[in-house]
Design a protein around this motif. Structure first.
Motif, PDB file in Angstrom:
ATOM      1  N   THR A 413       0.950  -1.313   0.035  1.00  0.00           N
ATOM      2  CA  THR A 413       0.153   0.099  -0.173  1.00  0.00           C
ATOM      3  C   THR A 413       0.973   1.414   0.220  1.00  0.00           C
ATOM      4  O   THR A 413       0.184   2.328  -0.097  1.00  0.00           O
ATOM      5  N   ALA A 414       2.337   1.452   0.129  1.00  0.00           N
ATOM      6  CA  ALA A 414       2.848   2.602   0.787  1.00  0.00           C
ATOM      7  C   ALA A 414       3.040   3.536   2.160  1.00  0.00           C
ATOM      8  O   ALA A 414       2.751   4.262   1.472  1.00  0.00           O
ATOM      9  N   ALA A 415       1.799   2.796   2.488  1.00  0.00           N
ATOM     10  CA  ALA A 415       1.404   3.647   3.394  1.00  0.00           C
ATOM     11  C   ALA A 415       2.401   3.543   4.563  1.00  0.00           C
ATOM     12  O   ALA A 415       3.335   2.100   4.993  1.00  0.00           O
ATOM     13  N   GLY A 416       3.027   3.972   5.056  1.00  0.00           N
ATOM     14  CA  GLY A 416       4.077   4.619   6.255  1.00  0.00           C
ATOM     15  C   GLY A 416       3.633   4.983   7.396  1.00  0.00           C
ATOM     16  O   GLY A 416       3.142   5.162   8.180  1.00  0.00           O
ATOM     17  N   VAL A 417       4.631   4.413   8.322  1.00  0.00           N
ATOM     18  CA  VAL A 417       4.557   5.539   9.633  1.00  0.00           C
ATOM     19  C   VAL A 417       6.363   5.243  10.413  1.00  0.00           C
ATOM     20  O   VAL A 417       7.070   4.682   9.787  1.00  0.00           O
ATOM     21  N   THR A 418       6.099   6.194  11.159  1.00  0.00           N
ATOM     22  CA  THR A 418       7.226   6.786  11.553  1.00  0.00           C
ATOM     23  C   THR A 418       7.312   5.945  13.108  1.00  0.00           C
ATOM     24  O   THR A 418       6.460   5.541  13.999  1.00  0.00           O
ATOM     25  N   LEU A 419       8.550   5.023  12.821  1.00  0.00           N
ATOM     26  CA  LEU A 419       9.058   3.848  14.426  1.00  0.00           C
ATOM     27  C   LEU A 419       9.808   4.665  15.440  1.00  0.00           C
ATOM     28  O   LEU A 419       9.343   4.438  16.656  1.00  0.00           O
ATOM     29  N   ALA A 420      10.391   5.530  15.342  1.00  0.00           N
ATOM     30  CA  ALA A 420      12.128   6.424  15.975  1.00  0.00           C
ATOM     31  C   ALA A 420      11.991   7.233  15.305  1.00  0.00           C
ATOM     32  O   ALA A 420      12.249   7.694  14.509  1.00  0.00           O
ATOM     33  N   PRO A 421      12.319   8.663  15.958  1.00  0.00           N
ATOM     34  CA  PRO A 421      12.773   9.431  15.898  1.00  0.00           C
ATOM     35  C   PRO A 421      14.529   9.822  15.848  1.00  0.00           C
ATOM     36  O   PRO A 421      14.557  10.716  14.509  1.00  0.00           O
ATOM     37  N   ALA A 422      15.015   8.783  15.775  1.00  0.00           N
ATOM     38  CA  ALA A 422      16.390   9.140  16.081  1.00  0.00           C
ATOM     39  C   ALA A 422      17.304   7.351  15.987  1.00  0.00           C
ATOM     40  O   ALA A 422      16.904   6.985  17.029  1.00  0.00           O
ATOM     41  N   ALA A 423      17.371   7.360  14.576  1.00  0.00           N
ATOM     42  CA  ALA A 423      17.746   5.751  14.593  1.00  0.00           C
ATOM     43  C   ALA A 423      19.186   5.250  13.897  1.00  0.00           C
ATOM     44  O   ALA A 423      19.383   6.193  13.264  1.00  0.00           O
ATOM     45  N   ARG A 424      19.925   4.431  13.960  1.00  0.00           N
ATOM     46  CA  ARG A 424      20.489   3.667  12.346  1.00  0.00           C
ATOM     47  C   ARG A 424      20.336   2.229  13.480  1.00  0.00           C
ATOM     48  O   ARG A 424      19.484   1.498  13.886  1.00  0.00           O
ATOM     49  N   LEU A 438      19.495   0.656  17.188  1.00  0.00           N
ATOM     50  CA  LEU A 438      19.910   1.498  17.131  1.00  0.00           C
ATOM     51  C   LEU A 438      19.494   3.191  17.368  1.00  0.00           C
ATOM     52  O   LEU A 438      19.140   4.071  17.026  1.00  0.00           O
ATOM     53  N   ASP A 439      19.987   3.358  18.385  1.00  0.00           N
ATOM     54  CA  ASP A 439      19.898   5.214  19.031  1.00  0.00           C
ATOM     55  C   ASP A 439      20.916   5.312  19.409  1.00  0.00           C
ATOM     56  O   ASP A 439      21.629   5.292  20.318  1.00  0.00           O
ATOM     57  N   PRO A 440      21.520   6.747  18.363  1.00  0.00           N
ATOM     58  CA  PRO A 440      22.922   6.948  18.271  1.00  0.00           C
ATOM     59  C   PRO A 440      22.847   8.177  19.561  1.00  0.00           C
ATOM     60  O   PRO A 440      23.693   8.334  19.937  1.00  0.00           O
ATOM     61  N   THR A 441      22.010   8.547  19.332  1.00  0.00           N
ATOM     62  CA  THR A 441      21.602  10.216  20.405  1.00  0.00           C
ATOM     63  C   THR A 441      22.658   9.870  21.773  1.00  0.00           C
ATOM     64  O   THR A 441      23.378  11.237  22.089  1.00  0.00           O
ATOM     65  N   SER A 442      22.828   9.035  22.977  1.00  0.00           N
ATOM     66  CA  SER A 442      22.709   9.044  23.828  1.00  0.00           C
ATOM     67  C   SER A 442      24.969   7.563  24.352  1.00  0.00           C
ATOM     68  O   SER A 442      25.230   8.000  24.632  1.00  0.00           O
ATOM     69  N   ILE A 443      25.087   7.828  22.960  1.00  0.00           N
ATOM     70  CA  ILE A 443      26.230   7.733  22.479  1.00  0.00           C
ATOM     71  C   ILE A 443      27.081   8.730  21.859  1.00  0.00           C
ATOM     72  O   ILE A 443      28.279   8.919  22.888  1.00  0.00           O
ATOM     73  N   ASN A 444      26.815   8.911  21.176  1.00  0.00           N
ATOM     74  CA  ASN A 444      27.849   9.541  20.148  1.00  0.00           C
ATOM     75  C   ASN A 444      27.363  10.794  19.567  1.00  0.00           C
ATOM     76  O   ASN A 444      27.554  11.286  18.472  1.00  0.00           O
ATOM     77  N   GLY A 445      26.684  10.850  20.162  1.00  0.00           N
ATOM     78  CA  GLY A 445      25.218  12.530  19.290  1.00  0.00           C
ATOM     79  C   GLY A 445      24.856  11.805  18.118  1.00  0.00           C
ATOM     80  O   GLY A 445      23.773  11.100  17.727  1.00  0.00           O
ATOM     81  N   PHE A 446      25.761  11.660  16.745  1.00  0.00           N
ATOM     82  CA  PHE A 446      25.273  10.980  15.847  1.00  0.00           C
ATOM     83  C   PHE A 446      26.188  10.156  14.368  1.00  0.00           C
ATOM     84  O   PHE A 446      26.202  10.900  13.643  1.00  0.00           O
ATOM     85  N   GLY A 447      26.821   9.304  15.772  1.00  0.00           N
ATOM     86  CA  GLY A 447      27.948   9.033  15.093  1.00  0.00           C
ATOM     87  C   GLY A 447      27.257   7.015  14.112  1.00  0.00           C
ATOM     88  O   GLY A 447      25.205   7.589  14.166  1.00  0.00           O
TER      89      GLY A 447
END
Length: 526
Positions: A413-424, A438-447
């Motif tokens: 359907t190409a319908a989308g949903v946001t799962l996390a605001p910051a991720a890897r 993985l959430d990089p914000t609490s480790i090294n910002g945006f690595g």
């Protein structure tokens, strides 16, 4: 006329009868046998000092004495006799002595008890045909043999000894650490050894910490894995003690990539049965090897191992490493994720020449490429996409208010949903109901690295599972109970999703990194 007396014949007859009675019947009398004449045979004969039993390093008071006579049976005066200690057949203890043999003129026999010295002695036969050697028991318990050789006459014989262990000096368990799979049993009995490592007959007492990871039978030393975790097992004998850490892990077989040598290997989670599937693969985005749904084939994407670069080739290979094909298409650019479907097609997230966004495409068995879905705003980030096992959904990174936002699209359907605001590094569970990322914000910002998080496929139920840093490349256990990934200290780590309990794996293969623990990336689990 003279008359003969009748008494005389009677006396003669009587005497004759008496004499016959005393001597017996001459026809059955035994013939005397002369005593045998002693004969000294030529050869080699052990006279004294063989067959002794004593502890390691003991020196018998009795020397080993032999007699040598030549072919003429006379004492072989002046003939050289060699006393040769047979070396141990234990390849792990080469250089250590089973016995020491020395000439009687040696001031000290076995002066270096930990070394395989004084293993041969020689001397000459004296006037009486005798020659001796001093002995000292070595440091290896068991059977010891001293071979006696007379080269001039090709004589030989052997003296056999029994070396028993010395006093208890240490308690030994399996090693510093050991891994045990849930539901499996391993002996943790331990052993008592002397100062040279020889096993004694006594057994230590075993115990463990009062955790829930394993059960331990104190009588037999049998440890059975119960649940993910670590426990310490202790062994003691009097004042002697030892301990080992037991890591209890789930059962399973991993597919892993070694960046150091570019190999993709299969290995059981407990570190056993390692086998290379393919060598010399790599890219600057990693290879992300995966099992197919039947767990019989492996897919990965690669670039040029020697130079790195983008991954533009998809490799399909069976788990034996034999049947292999490579897919390279001019339509597809850099590959970010691939998943082999049950029908033999391969779904691929890649950049496409001439398109600003990424796409989800299907490569059919005949090589035809069919574009299925555009992925708006997909970011060019290492490990930045994943396809659900059934191919119905795709998760990828796109630009968001906090950097790389994790989105999921329904392919139909190409319908989308946001799962996390910051991720890897997203990875779908086997059932497609959850995504680990993985959430990089609490480790090294945006690595690239980040803490381990899990979210439901509809964006609900977010949870932080493990606050340690992980590298991109996660995998779920087939039952969805665990997530495995490489932590940022260079070891694979298994985490239980329900409560965050985690253990580090220590996986090593003597064929790689000289037997040390290997630094493995991007695991998949079957």
């Amino acid at each position: 006329m003279r008359r003969t007396s009748s008494v005389l014949p009677l006396l003669i007859a009587t005497a004759t009868a008496l004499l016959s009675a005393c001597r017996g019947d001459s026809s059955t009398a035994p013939t005397p046998v002369p005593p045998p004449t002693a004969t000294v045979k030529p050869g080699l004969k052990i006279l004294a000092g063989a067959g002794a039993t004593d502890t390691i390093n003991a020196q018998p008071l009795q020397s080993l004495v032999v007699e040598v006579r030549g072919p003429d049976s006379l004492p072989a005066r002046g003939t050289v006799v060699r006393f040769e200690v047979q070396r141990t057949t234990d390849t792990t203890r080469r250089g250590y002595a089973t016995m020491h043999a020395c000439s009687v003129s040696e001031p000290v026999c076995g002066q270096f008890p930990g070394a395989d010295w004084q293993s041969v002695a020689s001397d000459t036969v004296d006037a009486k045909g005798k020659v001796s050697a001093l002995l000292r028991f070595g440091t290896i318990a068991g059977r010891a043999v001293v071979r006696i050789v007379v080269p001039d006459f090709a004589y030989s014989d052997s003296a056999i000894y029994t070396v028993t262990p010395g006093a208890a000096a240490a308690v030994r368990l399996a090693g510093a650490t050991t891994m045990l799979s849930i539901g499996r049993t391993k002996s943790m009995r331990g052993a008592i050894v002397d100062r040279w490592g020889n096993l004694r007959s006594e057994l230590p007492t075993v115990s463990s910490t009062s955790g829930s990871a394993l059960s331990l039978d104190a009588t037999t030393g049998a440890a059975t894995g119960l649940a993910l975790g670590t426990e310490t097992v202790y062994a003691s004998f009097g004042t002697l003690k030892d301990s080992t850490i037991v890591t209890v892990v789930p059962q399973g077989r991993l597919l892993v990539w070694s960046a150091s040598n570019g190999s993709v290997r299969m290995i059981d989670i407990d570190g056993t049965d390692a086998r290379t599937v393919i060598s010399s693969v790599g890219s600057d985005l990693g290879t992300f090897p995966q099992f197919d749904q039947a767990r019989q084939q492996v897919t990965l994407h690669r670039g040029t191992f020697s130079t790195g670069g983008p991954a533009t080739v998809i490799v399909v290979i069976d788990t034996s490493g034999v049947a292999k094909r490579e897919i390279s298409s001019g339509v597809l650019g850099n590959v970010y994720a691939q998943r082999r479907m049950a029908d033999g097609s391969i779904r691929v997230v890649a950049g496409v020449t001439g398109f600003p966004d990424g796409t989800l495409s299907s490569i059919l068995p005949d090589g035809t490429v069919v574009q299925l879905l555009n992925l708006p705003g997909m970011l060019d980030i290492y490990g930045g996409a994943d396809i659900s096992p059934d191919g119905s959904k795709v998760a990828y990174l796109t630009a968001g208010a906090r950097g790389a936002e994790l989105r999921a699209l329904d392919v139909a359907t190409a319908a989308g949903v946001t799962l996390a605001p910051a991720a890897r590094a997203p990875r779908w569970s086997a059932s497609g109901d959850r995504v680990a990322y993985l959430d990089p914000t609490s480790i090294n910002g945006f690595g690239l690295d980040g803490t381990l998080n899990v979210v439901n496929a509809d964006g609900s139920g977010w949870r932080l599972i493990n606050a340690a840093g992980f590298s991109p490349g996660l995998s779920w256990s087939p039952d969805g109970t665990y997530v495995i990934g490489r932590n940022n200290i260079g070891a694979l780590q298994v985490t239980r999703v329900s409560d965050g309990v985690a253990v580090r794996l220590q996986l090593g293969d003597p064929a790689f990194n000289n037997g040390t623990f290997d630094d493995l990336f991007q695991p998949d689990w079957r």
